[in-house]
Write a protein that holds these residues in place. Structure first.
Motif, PDB file in Angstrom:
ATOM      1  N   ALA A  91      16.062  64.651 163.932  1.00  0.00           N
ATOM      2  CA  ALA A  91      16.048  63.191 163.929  1.00  0.00           C
ATOM      3  C   ALA A  91      17.419  62.591 163.666  1.00  0.00           C
ATOM      4  N   THR A 114      18.964  60.620 166.488  1.00  0.00           N
ATOM      5  CA  THR A 114      18.474  59.289 166.849  1.00  0.00           C
ATOM      6  C   THR A 114      19.333  58.189 166.229  1.00  0.00           C
ATOM      7  N   VAL A 161      12.370  52.539 168.254  1.00  0.00           N
ATOM      8  CA  VAL A 161      11.838  53.435 167.228  1.00  0.00           C
ATOM      9  C   VAL A 161      10.474  53.965 167.639  1.00  0.00           C
ATOM     10  N   ALA A 162       9.619  53.098 168.192  1.00  0.00           N
ATOM     11  CA  ALA A 162       8.289  53.523 168.615  1.00  0.00           C
ATOM     12  C   ALA A 162       8.375  54.557 169.743  1.00  0.00           C
ATOM     13  N   ALA A 213       9.698  57.879 168.358  1.00  0.00           N
ATOM     14  CA  ALA A 213       8.678  58.545 167.552  1.00  0.00           C
ATOM     15  C   ALA A 213       7.644  59.232 168.432  1.00  0.00           C
ATOM     16  N   GLU A 214       7.224  58.540 169.489  1.00  0.00           N
ATOM     17  CA  GLU A 214       6.220  59.119 170.386  1.00  0.00           C
ATOM     18  C   GLU A 214       6.760  60.331 171.128  1.00  0.00           C
ATOM     19  N   GLU A 273       7.779  62.296 165.816  1.00  0.00           N
ATOM     20  CA  GLU A 273       8.347  62.017 164.503  1.00  0.00           C
ATOM     21  C   GLU A 273       7.794  60.718 163.956  1.00  0.00           C
ATOM     22  N   GLU A 274       7.903  60.517 162.646  1.00  0.00           N
ATOM     23  CA  GLU A 274       7.447  59.275 162.020  1.00  0.00           C
ATOM     24  C   GLU A 274       8.440  58.149 162.301  1.00  0.00           C
ATOM     25  N   ARG A 275       7.895  56.952 162.535  1.00  0.00           N
ATOM     26  CA  ARG A 275       8.759  55.815 162.831  1.00  0.00           C
ATOM     27  C   ARG A 275       9.692  55.510 161.664  1.00  0.00           C
ATOM     28  N   ARG A 286      10.942  57.466 159.504  1.00  0.00           N
ATOM     29  CA  ARG A 286      12.021  58.456 159.390  1.00  0.00           C
ATOM     30  C   ARG A 286      13.121  58.169 160.408  1.00  0.00           C
ATOM     31  N   ILE A 287      12.730  57.810 161.615  1.00  0.00           N
ATOM     32  CA  ILE A 287      13.723  57.500 162.644  1.00  0.00           C
ATOM     33  C   ILE A 287      14.501  56.245 162.271  1.00  0.00           C
TER      34      ILE A 287
END
Length: 293
Positions: free
Chosen positions: A213, A216, A241-242, A245-246, A250-252, A254-255
């Protein structure tokens, strides 16, 4: 694997820069290259279009020799053209890299300027999935997490202490739950991705190791020529971010946290290098911070 000190190719003495043109001629002679025009965009050295003896289109890059350039070459060699420009030759002593020249070569930032930021984000996510892999054993690579020391060390008033402390706190949380390290680009943004035929490939990696991550973070604060000026900046960042994550699983939060931490890191680097006060990162980073609460 050697986790080296952060790759920081700060501008060298003017005498070193003045010698680059002569060095390009010498390397071209030794490697049997025909030099073309100087290509724009390099902030660290000299970049020439070139043609190999067999007619293959190439790019000759000259930068300051050192660990940072070796890390770049290690990463490019590991990818071997999969998601990034292929490294053809490397001379560590003279700081010379010969790369394949990508067809068309227009930067990914064009998509943002055409109102296609979602498409650009999708391209970057796809490249991360291709580039992230176990780092080669014994490779000389930067430790991406070590770059955070620049935030800790920066006490310049141009870096808001509140932002510094917030970034360090978020980083501690990120590091405590860090994913297994992979080979990172380290500077993956919209001007370091070029069109190649019908696809896209990356150029100019830092060559680092760290959690996936991390990569990003840079793209979420770029392109600085376009992103900070958008009226719907908050909506753009939320969509980015969405999408990331998709695509990356990964979790939004965290990004978004990595985006904010890297934005503060870039501010510290600007101050450290004497190239600015980091204001170009601030708007994007501020939005990302609200997404971490």
């Amino acid at each position: 694997m050697n986790g080296a000190e952060p790759r920081r190719s700060t501008p060298g003495p003017q005498e070193w820069r003045a010698a680059l043109a002569a060095r390009a001629v010498a390397v071209a002679r030794d490697w049997r290259l025909t030099l073309g025009p100087v290509l724009p965009g390099s902030t660290q050295g000299l970049v020439h279009a070139a043609t190999c003896a067999d007619g293959r289109a190439a790019v000759l890059k000259l930068e300051k020799p050192g660990q940072g350039l070796e890390a770049q070459a290690e990463a490019l060699a590991a990818w071997d053209g999969d998601g990034a420009a292929r490294l053809l030759r490397f001379d560590a002593v003279r700081g010379a890299l010969l790369l394949e020249r990508l067809a068309r070569g227009e930067p990914l930032v064009r998509l943002c300027e055409e109102g296609r930021d979602d498409d650009a984000t999708d391209v970057l996510a796809g490249l991360m999935l291709r580039l992230h892999r176990p780092a080669p054993a014994d490779a000389v690579l930067a430790d991406a997490h070590g770059w955070i020391r620049a935030i800790e060390a920066c006490r310049d008033p141009r870096l808001d202490p509140r932002l510094r402390d917030r970034a360090l706190g978020l980083y501690r949380d990120l590091n405590a739950s860090a994913r297994p390290p992979v080979l990172l680009h380290g500077d993956l943004h919209h001007r370091n991705v070029l069109r190649d035929g019908d696809g896209w490939r990356a150029i100019d990696p830092f060559g680092a190791i760290g959690e996936p991550a991390f990569d990003t973070g840079t793209l979420l604060t770029n392109p600085v020529s376009w992103l900070p000026h958008q009226r719907d900046l908050a909506a753009i960042q939320a969509r980015r971010v969405a999408l990331l994550a998709e695509r990356l699983g990964e979790e939004r939060g965290r990004i978004a946290a990595w985006g904010f931490v890297v934005g503060v890191l870039k501010t510290a680097w600007d101050i450290e290098d004497g190239t600015g006060d980091g204001r170009q990162w601030r708007a994007a980073a501020d939005v990302l911070e609200t997404m971490t609460r």
